[in-house]
Design a protein around this motif. Structure first.
Motif, mmCIF file in Angstrom:
data_model
loop_
_atom_site.group_PDB
_atom_site.id
_atom_site.type_symbol
_atom_site.label_atom_id
_atom_site.label_comp_id
_atom_site.label_asym_id
_atom_site.label_seq_id
_atom_site.Cartn_x
_atom_site.Cartn_y
_atom_site.Cartn_z
ATOM 1 N N ASP A 237 0.811 -1.232 0.019
ATOM 2 C CA ASP A 237 0.084 0.072 -0.028
ATOM 3 C C ASP A 237 0.805 1.165 -0.029
ATOM 4 N N VAL A 238 0.845 2.000 -0.858
ATOM 5 C CA VAL A 238 1.849 3.168 -1.117
ATOM 6 C C VAL A 238 1.067 4.434 -0.897
ATOM 7 N N SER A 239 1.827 5.494 -0.736
ATOM 8 C CA SER A 239 1.019 6.619 -0.141
ATOM 9 C C SER A 239 0.778 7.483 -1.268
ATOM 10 N N VAL A 240 1.440 7.303 -2.435
ATOM 11 C CA VAL A 240 1.161 8.221 -3.495
ATOM 12 C C VAL A 240 0.931 7.388 -4.818
ATOM 13 N N PRO A 241 0.054 7.358 -5.443
ATOM 14 C CA PRO A 241 -0.260 6.325 -6.926
ATOM 15 C C PRO A 241 0.984 6.682 -7.564
ATOM 16 N N LEU A 242 1.072 5.575 -8.353
ATOM 17 C CA LEU A 242 2.148 5.598 -9.444
ATOM 18 C C LEU A 242 1.800 6.436 -10.423
ATOM 19 N N PRO A 243 2.769 7.239 -11.210
ATOM 20 C CA PRO A 243 2.261 8.347 -12.228
ATOM 21 C C PRO A 243 1.877 7.636 -13.349
ATOM 22 N N THR A 244 0.986 8.472 -14.092
ATOM 23 C CA THR A 244 0.335 7.700 -15.295
ATOM 24 C C THR A 244 1.607 7.896 -16.427
ATOM 25 N N LYS A 245 1.075 7.348 -17.632
ATOM 26 C CA LYS A 245 1.753 7.161 -18.744
ATOM 27 C C LYS A 245 2.266 8.374 -19.386
ATOM 28 N N SER A 246 1.478 9.631 -19.197
ATOM 29 C CA SER A 246 1.514 10.659 -19.800
ATOM 30 C C SER A 246 2.438 11.340 -19.191
ATOM 31 N N ASP A 247 2.967 11.297 -17.980
ATOM 32 C CA ASP A 247 3.980 12.074 -16.942
ATOM 33 C C ASP A 247 5.254 11.982 -17.352
ATOM 34 N N LYS A 248 5.997 12.656 -17.800
ATOM 35 C CA LYS A 248 7.480 12.469 -18.385
ATOM 36 C C LYS A 248 8.448 13.299 -17.463
ATOM 37 N N ILE A 249 9.326 13.046 -17.138
ATOM 38 C CA ILE A 249 10.404 13.859 -16.439
ATOM 39 C C ILE A 249 11.682 13.817 -17.338
ATOM 40 N N MET A 250 12.864 14.225 -16.979
ATOM 41 C CA MET A 250 14.155 14.401 -17.277
ATOM 42 C C MET A 250 14.875 13.230 -16.643
ATOM 43 N N LEU A 251 15.347 12.254 -17.149
ATOM 44 C CA LEU A 251 16.349 11.444 -16.615
ATOM 45 C C LEU A 251 17.455 11.041 -17.197
ATOM 46 N N ALA A 252 18.649 11.273 -16.759
ATOM 47 C CA ALA A 252 20.003 11.043 -17.149
ATOM 48 C C ALA A 252 19.926 11.696 -18.689
ATOM 49 N N GLY A 253 19.328 13.055 -18.654
ATOM 50 C CA GLY A 253 19.724 13.731 -19.894
ATOM 51 C C GLY A 253 18.724 13.594 -21.095
ATOM 52 N N GLU A 254 17.728 12.859 -20.710
ATOM 53 C CA GLU A 254 16.537 12.432 -22.040
ATOM 54 C C GLU A 254 15.296 12.464 -21.272
ATOM 55 N N LYS A 255 14.304 12.886 -21.906
ATOM 56 C CA LYS A 255 12.965 12.606 -21.371
ATOM 57 C C LYS A 255 12.627 11.422 -21.230
ATOM 58 N N ASP A 256 12.189 11.042 -20.087
ATOM 59 C CA ASP A 256 11.639 9.430 -20.121
ATOM 60 C C ASP A 256 10.415 9.667 -19.464
ATOM 61 N N PHE A 257 9.634 8.457 -19.300
ATOM 62 C CA PHE A 257 8.296 8.372 -18.437
ATOM 63 C C PHE A 257 8.729 8.320 -17.069
ATOM 64 N N THR A 295 22.967 10.132 -6.795
ATOM 65 C CA THR A 295 21.974 10.610 -7.961
ATOM 66 C C THR A 295 22.841 10.468 -9.342
ATOM 67 N N TYR A 296 23.978 10.756 -9.093
ATOM 68 C CA TYR A 296 24.945 10.931 -10.439
ATOM 69 C C TYR A 296 25.292 9.450 -10.803
ATOM 70 N N THR A 297 25.480 8.422 -9.775
ATOM 71 C CA THR A 297 25.802 6.967 -10.114
ATOM 72 C C THR A 297 24.490 6.528 -10.693
ATOM 73 N N PHE A 298 23.418 6.733 -10.291
ATOM 74 C CA PHE A 298 22.092 6.068 -10.851
ATOM 75 C C PHE A 298 21.962 6.667 -12.170
ATOM 76 N N GLU A 299 22.070 7.874 -12.566
ATOM 77 C CA GLU A 299 22.007 8.463 -13.828
ATOM 78 C C GLU A 299 23.244 7.553 -14.657
ATOM 79 N N LYS A 300 24.099 7.582 -14.244
ATOM 80 C CA LYS A 300 25.209 6.965 -14.978
ATOM 81 C C LYS A 300 24.879 5.592 -15.467
ATOM 82 N N TRP A 301 24.254 5.032 -14.310
ATOM 83 C CA TRP A 301 23.760 3.388 -14.772
ATOM 84 C C TRP A 301 22.708 3.340 -15.789
#
Lengths: 496, 123
Positions: A237-257, A295-301
């Motif tokens: 049971d999570v406190s915030v629902p998972l984002p919808t498919k239309s939500d996008k953010i910047m991840l490791a230099g690219e726009k991703d869901f 965060t840097y390590t994660f984005e590198k991965w």
């Protein structure tokens, strides 16, 4: 009546996809629909009328339809057949150990065989004390409680599923998470201990988001590769629902869901718990510099992971990537095997399905019950291992059916079983043989006629032999030799 | 009065590479006895009954692939099943999964079984 098949237009039916990872089958996300299209808008476009077939009944396969039609008797017959198969496997293991001269192991497996053989051969009768004459006594089986016994596993899964379903009311945003590790050739108890520790750590790391839930450890056996696959299903049971498919953010230099970003982050956290080149997660209260480094390590991965893709979405399906050589493909596959872990996250739309998924660990083991080389190491590995655990806001919830302090099962414990008056005060009558009970059309087991609520059981109660011998001695005639109702010299009874 | 004889459906057992075709008229759950244990408990199975192109009925038992690919709503449609072979990687209790290609007609068969094509329409 005849027809010309050459004029008929056929379409191929595909079997449901078997995902490369375990877990619930991926479903196509529902398209956004509107009941009434805008003026001038075509219904053939994005705004299509909602289907009346909301239960997707028209696409139900014969298999699903047949499973829904299965009666309790058929389920029991299936389980009985699987149990017989398991018995023969255990018998083989027992005989092999005996032939090899391994007495302790042979004895252990002999006991297991007898347990399975006697499973549900005796039943406990219960009568409704509140309305004796009006409610027929019910019978509850005495199972062997063997980890692989299909009959006992079915009972356990039914009980646990009922308990989990009652917890669903507490769920605000239920999510199903599946954590996997690479297949292994051997299986030991330590593997389960380690997996549980890591799963708990993973859940603790997501503590800000996951409020509570239940997780289970499931084990499957790959017959072709002869490897074991241990994985965990977490119903959270999570406190915030998972984002919808239309939500996008910047991840490791690219726009991703945004959903993909969350999934990748969870995968990265899970991967790091198992060691490797990516270090450990920063402690709570770590310096900002350290957190930024994480965060840097994660984005590198993520960046490297994008370059190491071996599949791409093409023609409405995931297919092997084109345009790379075999050597490059092998290198990418090796990198993925070492630096990726399959983690599945999805919102729960079917709560029954989610409960079934979490409790699959109980019943899935029957899939390899015909293989002695799988049954033996599995039984040795899971002995005493805890395979299901509640956590967070669900911690302390008992998934087993509770009993009262006096051993009597009361109204709230009997769930679907109810007496005529509704008070449900059930008292134990005694133990009955299998041929004294029968399953009725509603799936409940009851005593066969002429046995009724006055009967105290058909299985004789075990007695102490010494007491029996003493009774015999003192039950002689009064005109015996010494006139005291016993033979001369017979003052002491012998315990055999 | 025109009468037609009703025949008992011929029971078919698939052979590798075999193709069967017909109009699905019935899907029924039945109990099948184990030939090794005729007195033992029976196992549930699905029996499909079809009419071939001559109108003769035939039936066969379903397996995993057939059961997941066909639907109860396919009754009245023409189906074509091709037994491709066994999948050695998937199995249970020592039995391997039988692989079938399942084709289903897009339209339902009319009562008189005449599928109309563009050529039949004179304009």
């Amino acid at each position: 009546m005849s027809y010309d098949s050459s004029v008929i237009e056929f379409q191929e039916r595909a079997a449901p996809s078997r995902p490369s990872r375990l877990g619930t089958r991926r479903r196509k996300p529902r398209q956004a629909v509107s009941a009434v299209p805008e003026a001038g808008a075509s219904r053939s476009g994005a705004a299509r009328a909602p289907s009346l077939d909301t239960g997707n009944q028209l696409a139900t396969s014969v298999r699903d339809w047949a499973n829904e039609q299965m009666t309790d008797e058929e389920i029991r017959q299936n389980n009985r057949a699987l149990q017989r198969q398991l018995q023969s496997t255990v018998h083989k293991i027992w005989q092999d150990h005996a032939a090899a001269g391994n007495a302790s192991e042979a004895c252990k497996w002999e006991k297991q065989w007898f347990k399975l053989n006697n499973c549900q051969s005796e039943w406990v009768g219960y009568r409704a004390e509140c309305c004796k004459g009006y409610t027929q006594p019910i019978a509850v089986p005495i199972g062997c409680n063997h980890r692989l016994c299909p009959l006992c596993c079915y009972q356990r899964s039914q009980k646990a599923r009922r308990r989990i379903k009652t917890m669903f009311d507490r769920l605000t945003h239920p999510v199903l998470i599946t954590l996997t590790i690479p297949n292994r050739e051997t299986i030991r108890k330590h593997d389960f201990t380690l997996f549980r520790q890591r799963a708990r750590k993973f859940i603790a790391q997501q503590g800000g988001w996951i409020k509570g839930g239940v997780y289970s450890l499931e084990t499957t056996y790959n017959r072709a590769e002869k490897t074991w696959h241990i994985h965990a299903h977490i119903l959270a049971d999570v406190s915030v629902p998972l984002p919808t498919k239309s939500d996008k953010i910047m991840l490791a230099g690219e726009k991703d869901f945004a959903f993909r970003a969350i999934k990748l982050r969870m995968e990265f956290d899970w991967l790091r718990l198992w060691g490797g080149a990516w270090g450990k997660r920063a402690r709570k209260g770590a310096k900002q510099q350290v957190i930024e480094g994480q965060t840097y390590t994660f984005e590198k991965w993520v960046e490297i992971g994008r370059r190491m893709k071996v599949k791409e979405y093409r023609d409405r399906a995931w297919r092997p990537i084109e345009g790379i050589g075999a050597k490059e493909l092998a290198m990418r596959s090796q990198w993925n095997a070492q630096n990726r872990r399959v983690v599945d996250v999805r919102p729960v739309t079917d709560r029954d399905g989610a409960a079934r998924e979490v409790l699959k660990y109980i019943t899935k083991v029957a899939a390899f019950s015909d293989l002695p080389q799988a049954v033996e190491p599995f039984c040795n590995a899971v002995r005493g291992a805890r395979l299901i655990q509640t956590f967070g806001s669900w911690y302390g919830v008992k998934l087993d059916e509770p009993k009262g302090e006096d051993g009597v099962l009361h109204a709230e414990d009997w769930s679907e079983m109810s007496c005529t008056c509704g008070l449900n005060i059930w008292h134990r009558m005694g133990v009955f043989y299998r041929n004294n009970v029968q399953m009725e059309a509603d799936g409940r087991w009851r005593l066969k006629a002429p046995l009724d609520h006055t009967c105290r059981g058909t299985v004789p109660r075990p007695t102490i032999r010494a007491l029996d011998a003493r009774k015999e001695i003192f039950s002689h005639d009064n005109d015996s030799a010494d006139g005291h109702g016993r033979e001369a010299g017979a003052g002491v009874f012998e315990i055999r | 009065m025109d009468m037609e004889e009703r025949l008992e459906p011929e029971f078919l057992k698939f052979v590798k590479g075999e193709v069967i075709e017909g109009v699905l008229i019935q899907v029924k759950r039945i109990q099948v006895a184990n030939p090794d244990r005729p007195d033992g408990p029976k196992n549930p199975a699905t029996r499909y009954t079809c009419l071939d192109d001559e109108g003769k009925p035939f039936c066969f038992l379903g397996c995993y692939q057939i059961d997941v690919k066909l639907r109860p709503t396919d009754i009245g449609r023409a189906i074509r099943l091709t037994y491709i072979g066994d999948d050695t990687n998937v199995g249970r209790n020592g039995n391997q999964m039988k692989v079938f290609e399942v084709m289903v007609s897009k339209q339902k068969a009319p009562e008189d079984m005449t599928f109309i094509t563009d050529e039949d329409i004179p304009f």
